[in-house]
Design a protein around this motif. Structure first.
Motif, PDB file in Angstrom:
ATOM      1  N   MET A 240       0.814  -1.214   0.000  1.00 38.32           N
ATOM      2  CA  MET A 240       0.000   0.000   0.000  1.00 38.32           C
ATOM      3  C   MET A 240       0.849   1.267   0.000  1.00 38.32           C
ATOM      4  O   MET A 240       0.380   2.340  -0.387  1.00 38.32           O
ATOM      5  N   PHE A 241       2.098   1.165   0.446  1.00 38.44           N
ATOM      6  CA  PHE A 241       2.913   2.349   0.705  1.00 38.44           C
ATOM      7  C   PHE A 241       3.901   2.689  -0.419  1.00 38.44           C
ATOM      8  O   PHE A 241       4.694   3.612  -0.274  1.00 38.44           O
ATOM      9  N   ILE A 242       3.866   1.943  -1.509  1.00 38.86           N
ATOM     10  CA  ILE A 242       4.820   2.148  -2.598  1.00 38.86           C
ATOM     11  C   ILE A 242       4.166   2.935  -3.730  1.00 38.86           C
ATOM     12  O   ILE A 242       3.010   2.704  -4.075  1.00 38.86           O
ATOM     13  N   LYS A 243       4.939   3.842  -4.312  1.00 35.98           N
ATOM     14  CA  LYS A 243       4.521   4.488  -5.553  1.00 35.98           C
ATOM     15  C   LYS A 243       5.081   3.663  -6.706  1.00 35.98           C
ATOM     16  O   LYS A 243       6.289   3.437  -6.798  1.00 35.98           O
ATOM     17  N   TYR A 244       4.197   3.223  -7.584  1.00 31.60           N
ATOM     18  CA  TYR A 244       4.591   2.426  -8.738  1.00 31.60           C
ATOM     19  C   TYR A 244       4.503   3.284 -10.000  1.00 31.60           C
ATOM     20  O   TYR A 244       3.510   3.989 -10.210  1.00 31.60           O
TER      21      TYR A 244
ATOM     22  N   ALA B  20       3.737  -2.285  13.733  1.00 31.29           N
ATOM     23  CA  ALA B  20       3.126  -1.989  15.035  1.00 31.29           C
ATOM     24  C   ALA B  20       2.675  -3.254  15.748  1.00 31.29           C
ATOM     25  O   ALA B  20       1.962  -4.095  15.173  1.00 31.29           O
ATOM     26  N   CYS B  21       3.115  -3.364  16.998  1.00 31.90           N
ATOM     27  CA  CYS B  21       2.562  -4.338  17.948  1.00 31.90           C
ATOM     28  C   CYS B  21       2.557  -5.761  17.406  1.00 31.90           C
ATOM     29  O   CYS B  21       1.541  -6.477  17.520  1.00 31.90           O
ATOM     30  N   ALA B  22       3.667  -6.191  16.841  1.00 32.85           N
ATOM     31  CA  ALA B  22       3.671  -7.529  16.239  1.00 32.85           C
ATOM     32  C   ALA B  22       5.098  -8.015  16.002  1.00 32.85           C
ATOM     33  O   ALA B  22       6.058  -7.249  16.065  1.00 32.85           O
ATOM     34  N   ALA B  23       5.197  -9.310  15.711  1.00 32.31           N
ATOM     35  CA  ALA B  23       6.445  -9.907  15.240  1.00 32.31           C
ATOM     36  C   ALA B  23       6.273 -10.141  13.742  1.00 32.31           C
ATOM     37  O   ALA B  23       5.478 -10.975  13.321  1.00 32.31           O
ATOM     38  N   TYR B  24       7.020  -9.395  12.946  1.00 32.27           N
ATOM     39  CA  TYR B  24       6.874  -9.428  11.491  1.00 32.27           C
ATOM     40  C   TYR B  24       7.853 -10.406  10.861  1.00 32.27           C
ATOM     41  O   TYR B  24       8.924 -10.676  11.412  1.00 32.27           O
ATOM     42  N   PRO B  25       7.525 -10.921   9.680  1.00 33.51           N
ATOM     43  CA  PRO B  25       8.469 -11.777   8.963  1.00 33.51           C
ATOM     44  C   PRO B  25       9.603 -10.957   8.363  1.00 33.51           C
ATOM     45  O   PRO B  25       9.536  -9.718   8.335  1.00 33.51           O
ATOM     46  N   ALA B  26      10.614 -11.639   7.850  1.00 36.95           N
ATOM     47  CA  ALA B  26      11.734 -10.931   7.210  1.00 36.95           C
ATOM     48  C   ALA B  26      12.378 -11.835   6.163  1.00 36.95           C
ATOM     49  O   ALA B  26      13.595 -11.903   6.061  1.00 36.95           O
ATOM     50  N   TYR B  27      11.555 -12.502   5.362  1.00 46.46           N
ATOM     51  CA  TYR B  27      12.091 -13.286   4.252  1.00 46.46           C
ATOM     52  C   TYR B  27      12.494 -12.320   3.136  1.00 46.46           C
ATOM     53  O   TYR B  27      12.090 -11.146   3.134  1.00 46.46           O
ATOM     54  N   PRO B  28      13.337 -12.725   2.207  1.00 49.13           N
ATOM     55  CA  PRO B  28      13.933 -11.779   1.244  1.00 49.13           C
ATOM     56  C   PRO B  28      12.929 -10.920   0.489  1.00 49.13           C
ATOM     57  O   PRO B  28      13.147  -9.717   0.314  1.00 49.13           O
ATOM     58  N   GLU B  29      11.822 -11.514   0.013  1.00 51.76           N
ATOM     59  CA  GLU B  29      10.846 -10.733  -0.740  1.00 51.76           C
ATOM     60  C   GLU B  29      10.172  -9.693   0.142  1.00 51.76           C
ATOM     61  O   GLU B  29       9.856  -8.584  -0.326  1.00 51.76           O
ATOM     62  N   PHE B  30       9.957 -10.009   1.390  1.00 58.53           N
ATOM     63  CA  PHE B  30       9.341  -9.068   2.326  1.00 58.53           C
ATOM     64  C   PHE B  30      10.266  -7.883   2.571  1.00 58.53           C
ATOM     65  O   PHE B  30       9.853  -6.724   2.510  1.00 58.53           O
ATOM     66  N   ILE B  31      11.543  -8.178   2.815  1.00 60.72           N
ATOM     67  CA  ILE B  31      12.517  -7.098   3.044  1.00 60.72           C
ATOM     68  C   ILE B  31      12.647  -6.228   1.797  1.00 60.72           C
ATOM     69  O   ILE B  31      12.729  -5.000   1.888  1.00 60.72           O
ATOM     70  N   ALA B  32      12.640  -6.854   0.613  1.00 60.39           N
ATOM     71  CA  ALA B  32      12.745  -6.086  -0.632  1.00 60.39           C
ATOM     72  C   ALA B  32      11.561  -5.136  -0.778  1.00 60.39           C
ATOM     73  O   ALA B  32      11.723  -3.986  -1.213  1.00 60.39           O
ATOM     74  N   SER B  33      10.378  -5.594  -0.416  1.00 58.75           N
ATOM     75  CA  SER B  33       9.193  -4.742  -0.477  1.00 58.75           C
ATOM     76  C   SER B  33       9.301  -3.588   0.508  1.00 58.75           C
ATOM     77  O   SER B  33       8.973  -2.439   0.189  1.00 58.75           O
TER      78      SER B  33
ATOM     79  N   GLN C 271      12.089  -2.255   1.592  1.00 56.45           N
ATOM     80  CA  GLN C 271      13.095  -1.332   1.060  1.00 56.45           C
ATOM     81  C   GLN C 271      12.482  -0.394   0.020  1.00 56.45           C
ATOM     82  O   GLN C 271      12.733   0.816   0.029  1.00 56.45           O
ATOM     83  N   ASN C 272      11.678  -0.945  -0.860  1.00 53.73           N
ATOM     84  CA  ASN C 272      11.015  -0.134  -1.881  1.00 53.73           C
ATOM     85  C   ASN C 272      10.065   0.869  -1.233  1.00 53.73           C
ATOM     86  O   ASN C 272      10.022   2.048  -1.604  1.00 53.73           O
ATOM     87  N   GLU C 273       9.327   0.403  -0.243  1.00 52.81           N
ATOM     88  CA  GLU C 273       8.386   1.254   0.501  1.00 52.81           C
ATOM     89  C   GLU C 273       9.101   2.427   1.163  1.00 52.81           C
ATOM     90  O   GLU C 273       8.691   3.594   1.031  1.00 52.81           O
ATOM     91  N   VAL C 274      10.168   2.127   1.871  1.00 55.21           N
ATOM     92  CA  VAL C 274      10.868   3.165   2.630  1.00 55.21           C
ATOM     93  C   VAL C 274      11.550   4.151   1.694  1.00 55.21           C
ATOM     94  O   VAL C 274      11.567   5.360   1.940  1.00 55.21           O
ATOM     95  N   GLU C 275      12.103   3.644   0.592  1.00 54.39           N
ATOM     96  CA  GLU C 275      12.700   4.552  -0.383  1.00 54.39           C
ATOM     97  C   GLU C 275      11.638   5.484  -0.961  1.00 54.39           C
ATOM     98  O   GLU C 275      11.866   6.688  -1.103  1.00 54.39           O
TER      99      GLU C 275
ATOM    100  N   LEU D  61      18.919   2.705   5.046  1.00 51.40           N
ATOM    101  CA  LEU D  61      18.152   3.536   4.121  1.00 51.40           C
ATOM    102  C   LEU D  61      18.092   4.975   4.618  1.00 51.40           C
ATOM    103  O   LEU D  61      18.228   5.922   3.828  1.00 51.40           O
ATOM    104  N   CYS D  62      17.876   5.154   5.903  1.00 49.17           N
ATOM    105  CA  CYS D  62      17.821   6.512   6.466  1.00 49.17           C
ATOM    106  C   CYS D  62      19.168   7.221   6.303  1.00 49.17           C
ATOM    107  O   CYS D  62      19.215   8.403   5.947  1.00 49.17           O
ATOM    108  N   ALA D  63      20.246   6.509   6.561  1.00 52.98           N
ATOM    109  CA  ALA D  63      21.575   7.110   6.444  1.00 52.98           C
ATOM    110  C   ALA D  63      21.859   7.537   5.008  1.00 52.98           C
ATOM    111  O   ALA D  63      22.517   8.555   4.769  1.00 52.98           O
ATOM    112  N   GLY D  64      21.341   6.780   4.058  1.00 53.76           N
ATOM    113  CA  GLY D  64      21.602   7.102   2.674  1.00 53.76           C
ATOM    114  C   GLY D  64      20.681   8.165   2.104  1.00 53.76           C
ATOM    115  O   GLY D  64      21.095   8.955   1.245  1.00 53.76           O
ATOM    116  N   LEU D  65      19.443   8.199   2.575  1.00 52.39           N
ATOM    117  CA  LEU D  65      18.436   9.075   1.958  1.00 52.39           C
ATOM    118  C   LEU D  65      18.072  10.289   2.798  1.00 52.39           C
ATOM    119  O   LEU D  65      17.643  11.309   2.261  1.00 52.39           O
TER     120      LEU D  65
END
Length: 844
Positions: free
Chosen positions: A106-110, A392-405, A407-411, A470-474
């Motif tokens: 939801m948070f990515i501009k495509y 928020a208030c959870a234990a989130y996954p961190a498989y490669p595709e999730f992290i890639a998403s 990264q795109n979101e935060v950028e 990402l924060c340090a770079g952007l």
């Protein structure tokens, strides 16, 4: 020049249905519930108990369709880009029958190049197919395993979507989908994809500016980039170099601004904004693209340094080298259906924060990154923004595709928001480290490898590696904090980092008079629930027989776990019930919330003692707002009606104030940090009162301290201290009176003021606790109404005066205040002489 076409007038249907239905006219943003409500296909989830009746909507797939036409002349443009600024969430996009995009965040501009896919001078059909995020989350959970969460269905952790949509303890589940941000077609020969006005070295003598532009342009063309700068007063600032030849996809223009006007948060200075205009020109002088950024020049630091006479470290902010005590509130999404929250709504709510003397808002991690206007208003009005990333208030996954998403979101979001000077801190998540503690997940604090993907707490990789990199770079000029709360030996460590203090209401359910011993270096969440205005209940409950405190409808509009017991506990423990009618109960809960929050703010702000002794750096109440009409911890309800607590927070957050705290003589404890004694008990003891002043300004203020002592029941003045010359030291707390002894066995209220040249700057009253033991016979509150204000007086000390304009909604500048004999309290607002005014006060 670049041309933009915004896609509007969406049609929609439930997936598989034959008939398309017209959505809201000219709407560029949509969520499916907004369209269904507008066409009377479902009731509003905000009314009665309808939220439970429309849950089926979130379990279905939905389709959107619209048409747009591109003029033949635009075919000459080099590039045609379809820009999707926000699709919620699992969406397959087709253009003219051809699939061009699949989304899952939801948070990515495509952005999709559709240059060879468009039709000209005839309709282009855009089709969006949204899968149910609820169903998809459950499917993904079966693949990646079940996590943990404090609120909402745990499957939500699999989806990069606003988490509050699964339901929270202050809002119903509303599972949205749709083009929640605008879809635009961009036609251009050259385009400024991104412009970052990077302030490299902000200082008052000379600030170095680096305008970094990301450009899409043909390699062989002669294109110039031009930067112009105007100061806050509109004067153009000469810079060198002005124009540069574009070569490549990125360009940097560096120049100094001498003696810049620095941006400060409100209360510490002005909010000047510089205008940076960046333009692309062709060799013949034709404007190809232009963007304008309003940027404040400032330096923000998070200071965590050793303290005198106390363990741990500080946690406070400096802006341009000036320490800032943060009085603020948490912000949740303003609406359960985001597309219905308007620009006017944003302006109104940020202004409410300003009217409440707040200087910081925390954007909580279970919602969404807010609209550009939110941050622009905070820039303009001097509100610092604590920005959580959306976990928020959870234990989130961190498989490669999730992290890639992610990264795109935060950028996407950092590039969108990084020109805003209001941004003061990024936090990796909300309470996810607390979830790790609660669920005994792997969390080796000595492991700094940065890769925790094989542990039971894999998202730690995101918070401690992905996000800070990402924060340090952007956006390196904004401090990064791995989570909230975070720091010290655990998440409840009051000596390091920030804490969420929920042992009032949740947890051990402490007495709120004990906030002082529950504080930390920075309290980024705490709160107390109260019922909203009777007008709000009348707006959201249609059956008048349900308008009583324990009705099913009233209970439905409260999602807090155990709210009936906890609200009753704090009311019964502290206040005398004044009738069983609904309005009396509303008033009682609001007064109790106001008293509770007042204690917190004054106790913690007291500990801002200056260099080496800033034992508390801020208090951020949970929460400012609501996403629906409900009873919650909000200090202003969904319809913008302030509770009494809004005014209590406002009074405790004034630039100049006076505070008091009552101690037991027999157990007085001169705590080196707080100077505050043991908590109250309800037996008759001998008491004393500490009195102090707070001054957020950057200048010492010489003043007189006036202190009166009244017997509560008789209302008699039994003692007045000799007026004392005091100095409120700049940007800190100053102790005035230590242990003023009060007459034993008498219930007395102490009334303090600070006065400059005969003008009262601040007042405070300390009442015996609990208030339920106090009696107020023979009280009379008089008032006079004039256009624009109401003036109130009282014959004896009066507690918690509430002014209500019954016939319409009027924002008042003060409410829920105390009145003492001889005072004239003037309440300003859009009051008319013809208004129907109601006056209520405690134990009336």
């Amino acid at each position: 020049m670049i041309k933009a076409i915004t896609v509007k007038n969406w049609k929609y249907r439930q997936a598989g249905s034959e008939k398309w239905k017209q959505g809201r006219k000219d709407a560029a943003k949509s969520e499916i519930q907004a369209e269904l409500i507008a066409n009377n296909e479902i009731p509003s989830p905000f009314i009665d108990c309808h939220a439970r009746d429309i849950q089926w909507v979130g379990e279905k797939d939905w389709e959107y369709q619209s048409e747009f036409q591109v003029p033949k002349e635009d075919q000459k443009k080099r590039v045609q880009i379809l820009e999707f600024n926000g699709l919620d969430t699992f969406c397959t996009v087709n253009l003219n029958g051809e699939e061009i995009l699949k989304t899952d965040n939801m948070f990515i501009k495509y952005s999709v190049d559709v240059t060879k896919k468009l039709k000209y001078d005839e309709p282009n059909k855009l089709h969006l197919y949204f899968k149910s995020a609820l169903v998809e989350a459950r499917r993904l959970e079966k693949i990646h395993g079940k996590g943990h969460s404090f609120n909402g269905e745990v499957s939500r952790t699999q989806v990069r979507k606003a988490q509050y949509g699964w339901g929270w303890d202050w809002g119903d589940a509303v599972m949205t989908c749709g083009p929640w941000q605008p879809v635009r077609l961009l036609s251009y020969d050259a385009h400024l994809r991104d412009v970052y006005v990077k302030v490299v070295d902000p200082n008052a003598q000379e600030s170095k500016i680096d305008v970094q532009a990301e450009i899409d342009a043909p390699k062989s063309a002669d294109i110039l980039l031009d930067v112009k700068v105007w100061g806050p007063n509109g004067n153009e600032i000469e810079i060198e170099p002005k124009k540069q030849l574009v070569s490549g996809a990125k360009l940097s223009v560096k120049f100094p601004i001498k003696e810049p006007e620095l941006w400060f948060p409100r209360g510490k200075g002005k909010q000047p904004l510089y205008t940076f205009e960046t333009t692309l020109y062709s060799s013949d002088g034709t404007i190809l693209d232009k963007t304008t950024k309003k940027v404040g020049i400032r330096n923000v630091e998070l200071v965590q340094e050793p303290l005198e006479d106390a363990e741990g470290t500080s946690f406070y902010f400096k802006v341009n080298g000036v320490p800032v005590y943060c009085n603020g509130s948490n912000w949740i999404p303003g609406h359960s259906i985001p597309c219905l929250f308007t620009d006017d709504d944003y302006k109104k709510w940020i202004q409410l924060a300003v009217d409440g003397n707040q200087n910081m808002i925390r954007v909580w991690g279970g919602g969404y990154y807010e609209d550009e206007l939110f941050y622009s208003e905070c820039d303009r009005l001097g509100i610092m923004v604590w920005q959580d990333f959306m976990f928020a208030c959870a234990a989130y996954p961190a498989y490669p595709e999730f992290i890639a998403s992610v990264q795109n979101e935060v950028e996407t979001q950092l590039k969108r928001l990084r020109n805003h000077c209001c941004l003061s801190i990024f936090a990796g998540n909300n309470e996810d480290y607390q979830v790790a503690e609660s669920c005994n997940l792997d969390w080796d604090k000595d492991d700094h490898s940065g890769d925790y993907t094989k542990t039971s707490f894999p998202a730690r990789t995101i918070y401690e590696k992905t996000l800070p990199d990402l924060c340090a770079g952007l956006q390196p000029d904004v401090p990064y904090h791995p989570g909230s709360p975070w720091g010290g030996k655990d998440t409840s460590d009051k000596t390091v980092g920030d804490i969420h203090q929920w042992n009032v209401w949740h947890g051990s359910q402490e007495q709120y008079q004990n906030w002082y011993k529950l504080g930390g270096r920075f309290v980024s969440e705490f709160g107390m629930e109260a019922l909203p205005s009777i007008k709000t209940y009348e707006d959201c409950i249609t059956d008048p027989t349900e308008l009583y405190a324990q009705s099913e409808s009233v209970d439905f509009h409260n999602k807090a776990d155990g709210f009936a017991r906890r609200l009753a506990l704090y009311v019964i423990e502290n206040l005398k019930l004044q009738g069983d009618d609904f309005e009396s109960m509303i008033y009682t809960t609001q007064l109790m919330q106001a008293e509770c929050l007042s204690y917190a703010y004054k106790c913690w702000r007291r500990r801002w003692y200056g260099d080496g002794k800033r034992y508390s750096g801020g208090a951020i109440v949970w929460q400012l707002n609501d996403c629906c009409p409900i009873a919650s911890w909000a200090i202003v309800d969904f319809y913008g009606r302030p509770k009494l607590s809004f005014y209590a927070v406002k009074r405790e957050s004034t630039d100049v104030g006076v505070g008091m705290y009552r101690n037991e003589d027999s157990n007085h404890d001169n705590d080196s940090e707080s100077g505050i004694g043991k908590p109250h008990n309800y037996e008759i003891h001998s008491y004393n009162v500490d009195i102090w002043g707070v001054n957020a300004s950057l200048k010492n203020i010489p003043a007189k301290l006036l202190v009166d002592v009244y017997e509560v029941e008789s209302g008699k003045l039994i003692n007045s201290l000799t007026p004392a010359d005091v100095v409120l030291k700049a940007n800190q707390t100053t102790e005035f009176v230590k242990a003023l002894h009060l007459p034993k066995g008498k219930k007395v209220v102490v009334y303090s003021r600070v006065e400059v040249d005969g003008k009262i700057l601040a007042t405070a009253a300390d009442w015996p606790q609990p208030l339920k033991y106090l009696k107020f016979p023979d009280r009379h509150v008089g008032y006079e109404i004039s256009d624009g204000s109401i003036t109130l007086t009282a014959n004896k000390p009066v507690k918690g005066v509430q002014v209500t304009v019954k016939n319409r909604d009027v924002f008042l500048q003060d409410n829920g205040f105390d009145i003492f004999p001889g005072d004239k309290v003037v309440v300003k607002g859009d009051i008319k002489k013809t208004d129907n005014i109601g006056i209520r006060y405690y134990n009336m």
